[in-house]
Write an enzyme that holds these catalytic residues in place. Sequence first.
Site, short mmCIF file in Angstrom:
data_model
loop_
_atom_site.label_atom_id
_atom_site.label_comp_id
_atom_site.label_asym_id
_atom_site.label_seq_id
_atom_site.Cartn_x
_atom_site.Cartn_y
_atom_site.Cartn_z
N LYS A 204 -12.69 -2.23 46.94
CA LYS A 204 -11.77 -1.22 46.86
C LYS A 204 -10.70 -2.17 45.76
O LYS A 204 -10.35 -3.24 45.60
CB LYS A 204 -11.50 -1.02 48.02
CG LYS A 204 -12.39 -0.22 48.70
CD LYS A 204 -11.92 0.53 50.11
CE LYS A 204 -12.94 1.60 50.53
NZ LYS A 204 -12.73 2.11 51.97
N ARG A 244 -19.05 -2.30 56.12
CA ARG A 244 -19.90 -1.33 55.19
C ARG A 244 -19.71 -1.94 53.71
O ARG A 244 -18.57 -2.20 53.11
CB ARG A 244 -19.36 0.12 55.08
CG ARG A 244 -19.99 0.80 54.09
CD ARG A 244 -19.21 2.18 54.25
NE ARG A 244 -20.19 3.44 53.20
CZ ARG A 244 -19.78 3.45 52.09
NH1 ARG A 244 -18.71 2.73 51.45
NH2 ARG A 244 -20.68 4.45 51.47
#
Length: 270
Positions: A204, A244
Amino acid sequence: MGILNVTPDSFSDGGRYNGVEAAVEHGTALMNDGADIVDIGGESTRPGAERVDAATEIKRVVPVITGLVAAGVPLSIDTTRAAVAAAALEAGATVINDVSGGLADPGMAAVARDAGCPWILMHWRGHSREMTKLAVYDDVVAEVRAELRERVDAATAAGVDPGQLILDPGLGFAKTAEHNWQLTRHLGAIVELGFPVLFAASRKTYLGRLLAAADGTPRAVDQREAATLATSVLAVAAGAWGVRVHDVRDTADALAVWRASGSPRLEQQR
């Protein structure tokens, strides 16, 4: 949880697995690398992403789900739409991963209830185009915890078995980098709600900014794996049920080392 995006515009791997054959091959590889489940998504939820309609989303994911189920790959469907979740479950997916926590589509609770399947409720305040302006908190940990509790209450009021619920603090979704770090530091406060917690930091933007070059250029998306591995180990050590990730093999290796070390779980600040 291995990530499989069958989209043209996801922030990390958009366009790489658009074809059914390529997607099935990659999903199978994720399982072989150690994924317990592969999370397939047909709509990008990166900040600023444009929405697609349900028919497009279904067209993208269902053929891939069919192929992966035939290959024996356990699957979750990453969607905010009840119709897409229902189609994916019918095709063989067994978990709903709803980044809106049930807020985007009131019909999702009925799908989860009737299927009796696990339902991942992520903390969410709005769709991709508006999420940045919604990243306003007085106490991000307390507010995320409270808002997740509200989503649990809404789900159980709709008849969903609380034993099927999994929570996700929603890193990057209406969160600044500092909000993400606060939630990482105090992940135990989310775990203490008493539900399995999924942690999703893989590649991210806030990791790219942390690792920025001297001139301020963020680290490239495909060069954030070491940082992602560190977040995954920290999350599992803090009590997360799952992580994840894009890079399943290295994550599985890192977690194997952590387990073999016998290191205790982190006692985080509450």
